[in-house]
Design a protein around this motif. Sequence first.
Motif, PDB file in Angstrom:
ATOM      1  N   ASP A 132     -43.240  50.032 -57.321  1.00 35.54           N
ATOM      2  CA  ASP A 132     -44.473  50.733 -57.714  1.00 35.54           C
ATOM      3  C   ASP A 132     -45.223  49.866 -58.716  1.00 35.54           C
ATOM      4  O   ASP A 132     -44.795  49.730 -59.862  1.00 35.54           O
ATOM      5  CB  ASP A 132     -44.145  52.098 -58.322  1.00 35.54           C
ATOM      6  N   PRO A 133     -46.344  49.272 -58.283  1.00 34.88           N
ATOM      7  CA  PRO A 133     -47.046  48.330 -59.156  1.00 34.88           C
ATOM      8  C   PRO A 133     -47.964  48.997 -60.174  1.00 34.88           C
ATOM      9  O   PRO A 133     -48.638  48.310 -60.929  1.00 34.88           O
ATOM     10  CB  PRO A 133     -47.880  47.519 -58.157  1.00 34.88           C
ATOM     11  N   ARG A 134     -47.979  50.324 -60.208  1.00 39.97           N
ATOM     12  CA  ARG A 134     -48.945  50.978 -61.102  1.00 39.97           C
ATOM     13  C   ARG A 134     -48.470  50.991 -62.552  1.00 39.97           C
ATOM     14  O   ARG A 134     -47.292  51.193 -62.842  1.00 39.97           O
ATOM     15  CB  ARG A 134     -49.191  52.421 -60.650  1.00 39.97           C
ATOM     16  N   GLN A 135     -49.419  50.818 -63.442  1.00 33.51           N
ATOM     17  CA  GLN A 135     -49.134  50.942 -64.863  1.00 33.51           C
ATOM     18  C   GLN A 135     -49.043  52.427 -65.211  1.00 33.51           C
ATOM     19  O   GLN A 135     -49.533  53.266 -64.469  1.00 33.51           O
ATOM     20  CB  GLN A 135     -50.248  50.264 -65.668  1.00 33.51           C
ATOM     21  N   PRO A 136     -48.427  52.747 -66.379  1.00 41.26           N
ATOM     22  CA  PRO A 136     -48.308  54.160 -66.772  1.00 41.26           C
ATOM     23  C   PRO A 136     -49.674  54.857 -66.802  1.00 41.26           C
ATOM     24  O   PRO A 136     -49.785  56.025 -66.422  1.00 41.26           O
ATOM     25  CB  PRO A 136     -47.696  54.090 -68.171  1.00 41.26           C
ATOM     26  N   SER A 137     -50.705  54.140 -67.215  1.00 36.26           N
ATOM     27  CA  SER A 137     -52.038  54.757 -67.293  1.00 36.26           C
ATOM     28  C   SER A 137     -52.581  55.114 -65.915  1.00 36.26           C
ATOM     29  O   SER A 137     -53.533  55.885 -65.806  1.00 36.26           O
ATOM     30  CB  SER A 137     -52.997  53.800 -67.994  1.00 36.26           C
ATOM     31  N   GLU A 138     -51.981  54.562 -64.870  1.00 36.32           N
ATOM     32  CA  GLU A 138     -52.432  54.851 -63.506  1.00 36.32           C
ATOM     33  C   GLU A 138     -51.495  55.823 -62.792  1.00 36.32           C
ATOM     34  O   GLU A 138     -51.603  56.017 -61.584  1.00 36.32           O
ATOM     35  CB  GLU A 138     -52.513  53.554 -62.693  1.00 36.32           C
ATOM     36  N   GLY A 139     -50.543  56.364 -63.525  1.00 32.94           N
ATOM     37  CA  GLY A 139     -49.639  57.328 -62.927  1.00 32.94           C
ATOM     38  C   GLY A 139     -48.320  56.740 -62.453  1.00 32.94           C
ATOM     39  O   GLY A 139     -47.517  57.436 -61.836  1.00 32.94           O
ATOM     40  N   GLY A 140     -48.093  55.463 -62.749  1.00 36.25           N
ATOM     41  CA  GLY A 140     -46.822  54.848 -62.384  1.00 36.25           C
ATOM     42  C   GLY A 140     -45.841  54.889 -63.542  1.00 36.25           C
ATOM     43  O   GLY A 140     -46.196  55.324 -64.640  1.00 36.25           O
ATOM     44  N   VAL A 141     -44.598  54.455 -63.304  1.00 36.39           N
ATOM     45  CA  VAL A 141     -43.643  54.380 -64.421  1.00 36.39           C
ATOM     46  C   VAL A 141     -43.911  53.144 -65.265  1.00 36.39           C
ATOM     47  O   VAL A 141     -43.495  53.071 -66.409  1.00 36.39           O
ATOM     48  CB  VAL A 141     -42.173  54.283 -63.958  1.00 36.39           C
ATOM     49  N   GLY A 142     -44.614  52.168 -64.667  1.00 36.07           N
ATOM     50  CA  GLY A 142     -44.814  50.922 -65.384  1.00 36.07           C
ATOM     51  C   GLY A 142     -43.617  50.021 -65.191  1.00 36.07           C
ATOM     52  O   GLY A 142     -42.688  50.349 -64.439  1.00 36.07           O
ATOM     53  N   THR A 143     -43.620  48.890 -65.859  1.00 34.15           N
ATOM     54  CA  THR A 143     -42.530  47.942 -65.640  1.00 34.15           C
ATOM     55  C   THR A 143     -41.809  47.594 -66.938  1.00 34.15           C
ATOM     56  O   THR A 143     -41.120  46.585 -67.022  1.00 34.15           O
ATOM     57  CB  THR A 143     -43.059  46.651 -64.984  1.00 34.15           C
ATOM     58  N   ALA A 144     -41.968  48.449 -67.957  1.00 29.88           N
ATOM     59  CA  ALA A 144     -41.223  48.231 -69.198  1.00 29.88           C
ATOM     60  C   ALA A 144     -39.787  48.725 -69.014  1.00 29.88           C
ATOM     61  O   ALA A 144     -39.528  49.647 -68.240  1.00 29.88           O
ATOM     62  CB  ALA A 144     -41.899  48.944 -70.360  1.00 29.88           C
ATOM     63  N   LEU A 145     -38.865  48.114 -69.759  1.00 29.45           N
ATOM     64  CA  LEU A 145     -37.441  48.425 -69.587  1.00 29.45           C
ATOM     65  C   LEU A 145     -37.128  49.894 -69.891  1.00 29.45           C
ATOM     66  O   LEU A 145     -36.351  50.533 -69.186  1.00 29.45           O
ATOM     67  CB  LEU A 145     -36.609  47.487 -70.472  1.00 29.45           C
TER      68      LEU A 145
END
Length: 617
Positions: A132-145
């Motif tokens: 899921d390439p979405r950032q948290p601001s876009e409704g994704g989990v993001g890619t932070a640990l």
Amino acid sequence: MLTFRHTIASESVTVNVPEDAADLKLFWEWLYRARERGPIALDTETTGLNIYSAGYRLRTVQFGDAHEAWVLLYERGGWHAQYAREAIQRCREVLIHNAAFDWLVLDEHAGIRLEDLAPWTTDTRILAALIDPRQPSEGGVGTALKPLSAKWIDPAAPDTQGGLTKVFNSLGFTKETGWAGIPLTHPTFLLYAGLDVILTARLAPMLRRELERLGVRDQLVTYEHEIARMCAVMQRAGLLVDQEYAAALAGRLAEEAERHGAVAARYGVASVGSPGQVAEALLGMGERLTERTKGGALATDKAVLLPLADLDRDWQRIGARTANPLADAVLRGKRASKWGVTYAERFMTKLSTAGRLHAAISPLAARTGRMSVTDGLHQLPSSDHVIRRAILAEPGHVMVSTDFQAVEMRVLAALANVRRMKDGFVNGGSDFDIHMFTAKLIKGRNATPRHRKIFKGAGFGKVYGGGITTIARQTGAEESEIAQAVAAYDRAFPEIKRASSRWQRQAFQNRMVFISATGRRLPLDRDRSYSVVNYACQSAARDLLGQAMLNVESAGLLEFCRLPIHDELLASVPQRDADEIAREFQRCMSMDLYGVPITADAEIGGRSWGSLYGADY
DNA sequence: ATTCTCACG
DNA sequence: ACGTACGTGAGAATA
């Protein structure tokens, strides 16, 4: 030995910190057992993010598996550092979260070449971005640990970064100074350092399984690791800054900003950066403001102010009215301060000890897969050469920029199989102009440059999913004219609308995820599924650039590359071989996409990047 | 932290 | 039913 225990997913895990030679031997024995069982998770803690700054130190190197972590006190040097270096070299498969950072830290501060480590690395951040390439601001989990761990391992997984910030504050440090200032053996610091590798070790198999479940090709995963490695190589090379020039430029722009700020102050605007103040003062001068921002406030951006200052989009006098002196001062003051602060000054403060700018290249930043770069290097003004003039090719080198020609239109023609567009690209020759081609297709032989501009707007409108109003605003043409052009465009290239519907339907049937030509997952927002056309084109163009980078490396030219810029590769090449290398870059960036030729054009400049924008050096 | 603005492809 | 410009990073002001 210092030992810490913690619970992750209701299992007890251990963090070991070897203090003496006997402890290090235990670590070594663990490592040999662990690497038989599977990959080793690896991480580093350092004094900060600016790897190439003066006094930068590597503090700890952590190794781990799902149950056990070993934190080596690299900063102590001697056996600690020796064991850490040897251990990394002994690891075959390693797992790193956001590998580029650790590759570069170890490359610069531990003598471990990133070329040696990268081929053995699985980057859990890449795996996550492909799910899921979405950032948290876009409704994704993001890619932070942290959020990834919470989702895939344990909702109560510790927030090691956030937790450390609290510890930093309690010790009188800030988020920035804490990494360097916290005592090396602070228990929370060591515990969290260890937990990070344990989390990474647990994350990798979960993400692998998910990728398999989703049917994401291994080939794409491998490709992304190659791209990440090449981006890290470019980041390591960095860009040479003309310090004398940058300092003078920063001074000049600061002075200019101050001058215009003083003018604005005469009209009651204490800060040109305050939209509220600017709006109030303009209203007080009798100007009518009608445009609103998204938040509902009166807009005072460039599009609003330029007409008030009687200036066109190129800042040339129109002669339609008396220029409002406040609007003029705000425009010029804001530009001078932005250019001075964001670019010229940043070039100075972000310099490495060797006078280079090592902007971080993030190979999978955007939800379309597009890359991003820090320090504003993707956003330097192109309308003027003064800022880019501060960036130099190496001594004896010149700047070479090779860019794809109208790549998004070509990608659109290829992906949507737009017959007449494809014919144009195939038969058009090397100086083919897609927008003039479209204008002629619709308007006949007497198509003018103005027609070209209209159909260029319509074309971009198609790629971006824009409407009549927006295209009209962007091109400056009448809405009625644009409406006709768009209608004609749809008749000339009917395949585009059909592809858009087809792709949206496919996404709907796949839980709002469109699968790109390279197998990339592109999640759509439910209420703007029309953007699938843009996502498909933007992400395919990104993958063409990635393929071009692979070609460039195969041709032995990676060492000259400095920066990827969406449809362009910037390089510093030896002056005497510039012609030949430029031709090679062109060749590496030329390819075929479903029968559509993707072509590239190399431009050879002088010593500075600005020379490609009109500067004479 | 969020909003607005501005720089790019 | 209809129509929607896409994607970023960064700084200053504001809340």
